[in-house]
Motif scaffolding. Structure first.
Motif, PDB file in Angstrom:
ATOM      1  N   GLU A   1      46.792  26.231  52.869  1.00 55.34           N
ATOM      2  CA  GLU A   1      45.971  27.625  53.271  1.00 55.34           C
ATOM      3  C   GLU A   1      46.169  28.910  52.637  1.00 55.34           C
ATOM      4  OE1 GLU A   1      46.119  27.662  58.228  1.00 55.34           O
ATOM      5  OE2 GLU A   1      48.163  27.688  57.277  1.00 55.34           O
ATOM      6  N   ILE A   2      46.976  28.722  51.354  1.00 56.89           N
ATOM      7  CA  ILE A   2      47.088  29.856  50.454  1.00 56.89           C
ATOM      8  C   ILE A   2      45.892  30.071  49.540  1.00 56.89           C
ATOM      9  CG2 ILE A   2      49.462  29.302  50.460  1.00 56.89           C
ATOM     10  CD1 ILE A   2      49.256  28.762  47.680  1.00 56.89           C
ATOM     11  N   PRO A   3      45.692  31.491  49.132  1.00 56.17           N
ATOM     12  CA  PRO A   3      44.621  31.689  48.405  1.00 56.17           C
ATOM     13  C   PRO A   3      44.630  31.014  47.241  1.00 56.17           C
ATOM     14  CG  PRO A   3      45.754  33.590  49.409  1.00 56.17           C
ATOM     15  CD  PRO A   3      46.558  32.470  49.545  1.00 56.17           C
ATOM     16  N   SER A   4      43.543  30.967  46.463  1.00 51.49           N
ATOM     17  CA  SER A   4      43.579  30.176  45.173  1.00 51.49           C
ATOM     18  C   SER A   4      44.736  30.915  44.235  1.00 51.49           C
ATOM     19  CB  SER A   4      42.258  30.343  44.603  1.00 51.49           C
ATOM     20  OG  SER A   4      41.880  31.695  44.219  1.00 51.49           O
ATOM     21  N   PRO A   5      45.015  30.070  43.214  1.00 50.34           N
ATOM     22  CA  PRO A   5      45.772  30.568  42.174  1.00 50.34           C
ATOM     23  C   PRO A   5      45.174  31.517  41.412  1.00 50.34           C
ATOM     24  CG  PRO A   5      45.945  27.955  42.135  1.00 50.34           C
ATOM     25  CD  PRO A   5      44.997  28.638  43.131  1.00 50.34           C
ATOM     26  N   GLU A   6      44.075  31.532  41.321  1.00 47.96           N
ATOM     27  CA  GLU A   6      43.134  32.750  40.529  1.00 47.96           C
ATOM     28  C   GLU A   6      43.609  33.876  41.188  1.00 47.96           C
ATOM     29  OE1 GLU A   6      39.303  30.366  39.266  1.00 47.96           O
ATOM     30  OE2 GLU A   6      39.411  30.716  41.696  1.00 47.96           O
TER      31      GLU A   6
ATOM     32  N   TRP B   1      46.107  49.826  39.398  1.00 42.89           N
ATOM     33  CA  TRP B   1      44.945  50.168  40.024  1.00 42.89           C
ATOM     34  C   TRP B   1      45.270  50.046  41.702  1.00 42.89           C
ATOM     35  CZ3 TRP B   1      41.952  46.285  36.669  1.00 42.89           C
ATOM     36  CH2 TRP B   1      41.690  46.969  35.442  1.00 42.89           C
ATOM     37  N   HIS B   2      46.643  50.472  42.075  1.00 46.39           N
ATOM     38  CA  HIS B   2      46.726  50.359  43.552  1.00 46.39           C
ATOM     39  C   HIS B   2      47.680  51.309  43.798  1.00 46.39           C
ATOM     40  CE1 HIS B   2      50.385  48.431  42.084  1.00 46.39           C
ATOM     41  NE2 HIS B   2      50.922  48.513  42.941  1.00 46.39           N
ATOM     42  N   ASN B   3      48.172  51.903  45.155  1.00 47.30           N
ATOM     43  CA  ASN B   3      48.887  52.894  45.339  1.00 47.30           C
ATOM     44  C   ASN B   3      49.453  52.081  46.719  1.00 47.30           C
ATOM     45  OD1 ASN B   3      50.493  54.838  45.996  1.00 47.30           O
ATOM     46  ND2 ASN B   3      48.995  56.550  46.224  1.00 47.30           N
ATOM     47  N   GLY B   4      50.379  51.480  46.596  1.00 46.46           N
ATOM     48  CA  GLY B   4      51.139  50.562  47.670  1.00 46.46           C
ATOM     49  C   GLY B   4      49.988  49.679  48.261  1.00 46.46           C
ATOM     50  N   ASP B   5      49.782  49.821  49.497  1.00 46.79           N
ATOM     51  CA  ASP B   5      48.697  48.932  50.059  1.00 46.79           C
ATOM     52  C   ASP B   5      47.283  49.141  49.835  1.00 46.79           C
ATOM     53  OD1 ASP B   5      48.468  50.951  51.730  1.00 46.79           O
ATOM     54  OD2 ASP B   5      48.731  50.129  53.673  1.00 46.79           O
ATOM     55  N   LYS B   6      46.894  50.353  49.080  1.00 49.41           N
ATOM     56  CA  LYS B   6      45.442  50.479  48.801  1.00 49.41           C
ATOM     57  C   LYS B   6      45.138  50.510  47.387  1.00 49.41           C
ATOM     58  CE  LYS B   6      42.799  54.945  49.028  1.00 49.41           C
ATOM     59  NZ  LYS B   6      41.457  54.241  49.550  1.00 49.41           N
ATOM     60  N   ILE B   7      44.191  49.532  47.473  1.00 45.48           N
ATOM     61  CA  ILE B   7      43.546  49.127  46.013  1.00 45.48           C
ATOM     62  C   ILE B   7      42.495  50.576  45.641  1.00 45.48           C
ATOM     63  CG2 ILE B   7      42.071  47.720  44.720  1.00 45.48           C
ATOM     64  CD1 ILE B   7      44.563  46.632  45.826  1.00 45.48           C
ATOM     65  N   THR B   8      42.818  51.067  44.488  1.00 43.17           N
ATOM     66  CA  THR B   8      42.080  52.456  43.978  1.00 43.17           C
ATOM     67  C   THR B   8      41.139  52.117  43.126  1.00 43.17           C
ATOM     68  OG1 THR B   8      43.909  52.751  42.259  1.00 43.17           O
ATOM     69  CG2 THR B   8      44.316  53.703  44.334  1.00 43.17           C
ATOM     70  N   LYS B   9      40.818  50.839  42.503  1.00 46.38           N
ATOM     71  CA  LYS B   9      39.582  50.577  41.858  1.00 46.38           C
ATOM     72  C   LYS B   9      39.053  49.463  42.336  1.00 46.38           C
ATOM     73  CE  LYS B   9      38.621  49.376  37.138  1.00 46.38           C
ATOM     74  NZ  LYS B   9      38.209  50.491  36.145  1.00 46.38           N
ATOM     75  N   ASP B  10      37.485  49.858  42.351  1.00 47.93           N
ATOM     76  CA  ASP B  10      36.547  48.900  42.938  1.00 47.93           C
ATOM     77  C   ASP B  10      36.719  47.672  42.142  1.00 47.93           C
ATOM     78  OD1 ASP B  10      34.413  47.204  43.605  1.00 47.93           O
ATOM     79  OD2 ASP B  10      33.185  49.053  44.074  1.00 47.93           O
ATOM     80  N   ILE B  11      36.871  46.165  42.662  1.00 38.73           N
ATOM     81  CA  ILE B  11      37.294  45.188  42.140  1.00 38.73           C
ATOM     82  C   ILE B  11      36.068  44.607  41.243  1.00 38.73           C
ATOM     83  CG2 ILE B  11      37.466  42.556  42.655  1.00 38.73           C
ATOM     84  CD1 ILE B  11      39.566  43.456  44.835  1.00 38.73           C
TER      85      ILE B  11
ATOM     86  N   LYS C   1      34.303  38.443  43.602  1.00 34.33           N
ATOM     87  CA  LYS C   1      33.844  38.574  44.993  1.00 34.33           C
ATOM     88  C   LYS C   1      34.570  37.768  46.099  1.00 34.33           C
ATOM     89  CE  LYS C   1      31.689  41.443  46.272  1.00 34.33           C
ATOM     90  NZ  LYS C   1      31.778  42.892  46.677  1.00 34.33           N
ATOM     91  N   ARG C   2      34.576  36.344  45.605  1.00 34.94           N
ATOM     92  CA  ARG C   2      35.533  35.544  46.443  1.00 34.94           C
ATOM     93  C   ARG C   2      37.089  35.737  46.470  1.00 34.94           C
ATOM     94  NH1 ARG C   2      38.252  31.390  44.641  1.00 34.94           N
ATOM     95  NH2 ARG C   2      37.236  31.108  42.828  1.00 34.94           N
ATOM     96  N   LEU C   3      37.373  36.371  45.163  1.00 36.75           N
ATOM     97  CA  LEU C   3      38.933  36.571  45.197  1.00 36.75           C
ATOM     98  C   LEU C   3      39.251  37.957  46.038  1.00 36.75           C
ATOM     99  CD1 LEU C   3      39.765  35.896  41.385  1.00 36.75           C
ATOM    100  CD2 LEU C   3      40.205  34.523  43.360  1.00 36.75           C
ATOM    101  N   GLU C   4      38.276  38.952  45.964  1.00 39.45           N
ATOM    102  CA  GLU C   4      38.360  40.261  46.766  1.00 39.45           C
ATOM    103  C   GLU C   4      38.709  39.819  48.226  1.00 39.45           C
ATOM    104  OE1 GLU C   4      35.916  44.271  47.232  1.00 39.45           O
ATOM    105  OE2 GLU C   4      34.976  42.598  46.492  1.00 39.45           O
ATOM    106  N   TYR C   5      37.782  39.091  48.729  1.00 42.73           N
ATOM    107  CA  TYR C   5      37.770  38.518  50.039  1.00 42.73           C
ATOM    108  C   TYR C   5      39.165  38.107  50.441  1.00 42.73           C
ATOM    109  CZ  TYR C   5      32.794  39.314  50.583  1.00 42.73           C
ATOM    110  OH  TYR C   5      31.514  39.650  50.741  1.00 42.73           O
ATOM    111  N   GLN C   6      39.578  37.232  49.729  1.00 39.83           N
ATOM    112  CA  GLN C   6      40.909  36.623  49.651  1.00 39.83           C
ATOM    113  C   GLN C   6      42.093  37.332  49.792  1.00 39.83           C
ATOM    114  OE1 GLN C   6      41.890  33.045  47.057  1.00 39.83           O
ATOM    115  NE2 GLN C   6      39.878  32.062  47.521  1.00 39.83           N
TER     116      GLN C   6
END
Length: 126
Positions: free
Chosen positions: A57-62, A75-85, A99-104
């Motif tokens: 069930e783990i996300p893809s290695p990518e 491009w993050h501050n702890g749990d907040k991603i600060t740059k649009d993927i 986009k797929r990786l962003e959802y994962q």
């Protein structure tokens, strides 16, 4: 012994939170648990966790590649991603893969454990 895919992913993912090391405490078919160590020199800087996922069930290695890029480029501050993927330049991936990786990435939830109880969660967001 080969490291499990779950542990490998956790080592990458928890870098978003400044975790330096993971001590594995239990691994079953359906979950993996351990202690996230933020500072190896300070025994107070740690957090128990459990992730209710099987190896399948783990996300893809990518996703590890994307996370490593986010951490390296800060491009993050702890749990907040600060740059649009969508804006992240990754030669390895086309836009559909990003986009797929962003959802994962935003679908990962690892439970924190305090005094034997699942409490808060590790998860990321914009």
């Amino acid at each position: 012994m080969n490291e499990s895919k779950r542990l490998n992913f956790l080592k990458s993912y928890l870098k978003l939170y400044g975790v330096e090391k993971i001590e594995l405490t239990n691994e079953t078919a359906d979950s993996i648990s351990g202690i996230a160590i933020y500072d190896e020199n300070d025994p107070e800087e740690k957090q128990e966790f459990i992730w209710h996922k099987s190896e399948k069930e783990i996300p893809s290695p990518e996703l590890n590649i994307l996370i490593e890029k986010i951490v390296t480029e800060k491009w993050h501050n702890g749990d907040k991603i600060t740059k649009d993927i969508d804006e992240i330049e990754l030669a390895e991936f086309d836009n559909e893969t990003k986009k797929r990786l962003e959802y994962q990435l935003f679908d990962v939830e690892i439970k924190m454990v305090d005094d034997g109880e699942e409490t808060d969660s590790y998860f990321v967001h914009y």
